[in-house]
Design a protein around this motif. Structure first.
Motif, mmCIF file in Angstrom:
data_model
loop_
_atom_site.group_PDB
_atom_site.id
_atom_site.type_symbol
_atom_site.label_atom_id
_atom_site.label_comp_id
_atom_site.label_asym_id
_atom_site.label_seq_id
_atom_site.Cartn_x
_atom_site.Cartn_y
_atom_site.Cartn_z
ATOM 1 N N THR A 1 -4.468 -10.953 -0.399
ATOM 2 C CA THR A 1 -5.011 -10.754 0.841
ATOM 3 C C THR A 1 -4.455 -11.696 1.822
ATOM 4 O O THR A 1 -4.389 -11.494 3.105
ATOM 5 N N ASN B 1 -1.127 -10.832 3.200
ATOM 6 C CA ASN B 1 -1.198 -9.776 4.212
ATOM 7 C C ASN B 1 -1.636 -10.330 5.382
ATOM 8 O O ASN B 1 -1.267 -9.867 6.399
ATOM 9 N N ASN C 1 -0.236 -5.847 7.370
ATOM 10 C CA ASN C 1 -0.941 -4.704 7.784
ATOM 11 C C ASN C 1 -0.912 -3.722 6.710
ATOM 12 O O ASN C 1 -0.809 -2.451 6.966
ATOM 13 N N THR C 2 -1.085 -4.269 5.422
ATOM 14 C CA THR C 2 -1.084 -3.137 4.336
ATOM 15 C C THR C 2 -2.343 -2.202 4.475
ATOM 16 O O THR C 2 -2.238 -1.225 3.884
ATOM 17 N N GLN C 3 -3.383 -2.786 5.074
ATOM 18 C CA GLN C 3 -4.575 -1.965 4.943
ATOM 19 C C GLN C 3 -4.279 -0.564 5.833
ATOM 20 O O GLN C 3 -5.070 0.497 5.711
ATOM 21 N N GLN C 4 -3.277 -0.693 6.582
ATOM 22 C CA GLN C 4 -2.766 0.626 7.378
ATOM 23 C C GLN C 4 -2.262 1.620 6.581
ATOM 24 O O GLN C 4 -2.210 2.793 6.547
ATOM 25 N N LYS D 1 -2.758 1.439 2.828
ATOM 26 C CA LYS D 1 -4.005 1.552 1.839
ATOM 27 C C LYS D 1 -5.034 0.699 2.230
ATOM 28 O O LYS D 1 -4.985 -0.436 2.316
ATOM 29 N N GLU D 2 -6.215 1.206 2.328
ATOM 30 C CA GLU D 2 -7.346 0.564 2.825
ATOM 31 C C GLU D 2 -7.810 -0.538 1.652
ATOM 32 O O GLU D 2 -8.038 -1.616 2.271
ATOM 33 N N ARG D 3 -7.702 -0.177 0.414
ATOM 34 C CA ARG D 3 -8.386 -1.205 -0.324
ATOM 35 C C ARG D 3 -7.054 -1.397 -1.307
ATOM 36 O O ARG D 3 -6.600 -0.582 -2.198
ATOM 37 N N PHE D 4 -6.195 -2.398 -0.993
ATOM 38 C CA PHE D 4 -4.903 -2.837 -1.663
ATOM 39 C C PHE D 4 -5.104 -4.100 -2.565
ATOM 40 O O PHE D 4 -6.065 -4.801 -2.511
ATOM 41 N N THR E 1 0.383 -3.740 -4.328
ATOM 42 C CA THR E 1 0.671 -2.897 -3.118
ATOM 43 C C THR E 1 1.168 -4.078 -2.120
ATOM 44 O O THR E 1 2.007 -3.302 -1.339
ATOM 45 N N ARG F 1 4.783 -2.952 -0.020
ATOM 46 C CA ARG F 1 4.772 -3.094 1.508
ATOM 47 C C ARG F 1 5.882 -3.785 1.922
ATOM 48 O O ARG F 1 6.471 -3.368 2.693
#
Length: 241
Positions: free
Chosen positions: A115, A118, A124-127, A129-132, A136, A140
């Motif tokens: 977190t 990121n 912008n990993t949430q773009q 996968k929302e819950r990463f 992940t 990325r």
């Protein structure tokens, strides 16, 4: 803190854990100075300072859980629950408690690190996968070729610990989503050797896996925070300019 259970004084951090704590403290101090200098209008420096202190606490708690598990595990010498006297059964239950505590804390710590990376590196990993998870975030960085000077060493470190960490992740997932992790081995043995006495899981193997997980966590933190501190230093305004 937990060493008091064994009549011991708190131990000074050593090895890769000490290196990680030093790197996190340095980064937290840099973020604090950035904030008190009035350059934190978006409050990101304060947030990152707090996250660094949180990860320092998480690493300390993980190390202590690993230590307590190893100490209680060493007191378990019987091959099965049925063979254990009452006192040894208590030692075994305490081992199981701190072992679970350790592997759950391991992945919690890594995801908190993910977190922070990121956000601080604007990945912008949430773009994607929302819950990463932390892993992940590593993917990325690798796929988008972002911050390779950090992503490369972190991925190499992950690869070196891949097998034990995969076993720990499987146990964590079973514990959280399915069945108590220590009962998974019992269930398998019941299927394979129905009617026979159920032996204990290999405590020594589990402790080795957890030691590998602790090393992965501490070394990843050291690499990440050293990199973040270097970026912060490069972005800081230079005196006389």
């Amino acid at each position: 803190m937990l060493r008091m259970l064994f009549g011991e004084e708190p131990a000074a951090p050593a090895g890769v854990v000490a290196d990680a704590l030093k790197a996190m403290q340095a980064y937290a101090s840099a973020m604090h100075l950035h904030a008190v200098a009035g350059r934190d209008q978006d409050h990101k420096a304060r947030t990152r300072e707090v996250m660094a202190f949180g990860l320092m606490a998480s690493l300390d708690e993980l190390e202590q859980s690993c230590y307590a598990a190893s100490r209680f595990g060493a007191l378990v010498t019987s091959d099965s629950w049925a063979d254990m006297p009452q006192e040894e059964r208590l030692h075994y239950r305490r081992y199981v408690y701190f072992d679970k505590n350790a592997f759950i804390r391991l992945f919690s710590l890594l995801d908190k690190l993910g977190t922070l990376l990121n956000e601080a590196l604007e990945l912008n990993t949430q773009q994607f996968k929302e819950r990463f998870s932390y892993f992940t975030v590593l993917r990325r960085m690798r796929e988008k070729k972002l911050h390779l000077a950090l992503g490369g060493p972190l991925s190499d470190l992950k690869a070196r610990h891949e097998k034990p960490v995969a076993r720990l992740r499987k146990r964590r997932n079973e514990e959280i989503h399915n069945l108590n992790s220590e009962l998974q081995d019992d269930l398998l043995q019941m299927h394979l050797h129905f009617g026979e006495e159920i032996g204990l899981e290999s405590i020594s193997d589990q402790l080795e896996d957890m030691a590998s997980g602790l090393e992965l966590a501490a070394a990843s933190l050291q690499l990440a925070f050293a990199y973040l501190a270097k970026l912060a230093e490069e972005k800081a305004p230079q005196s006389g300019r």
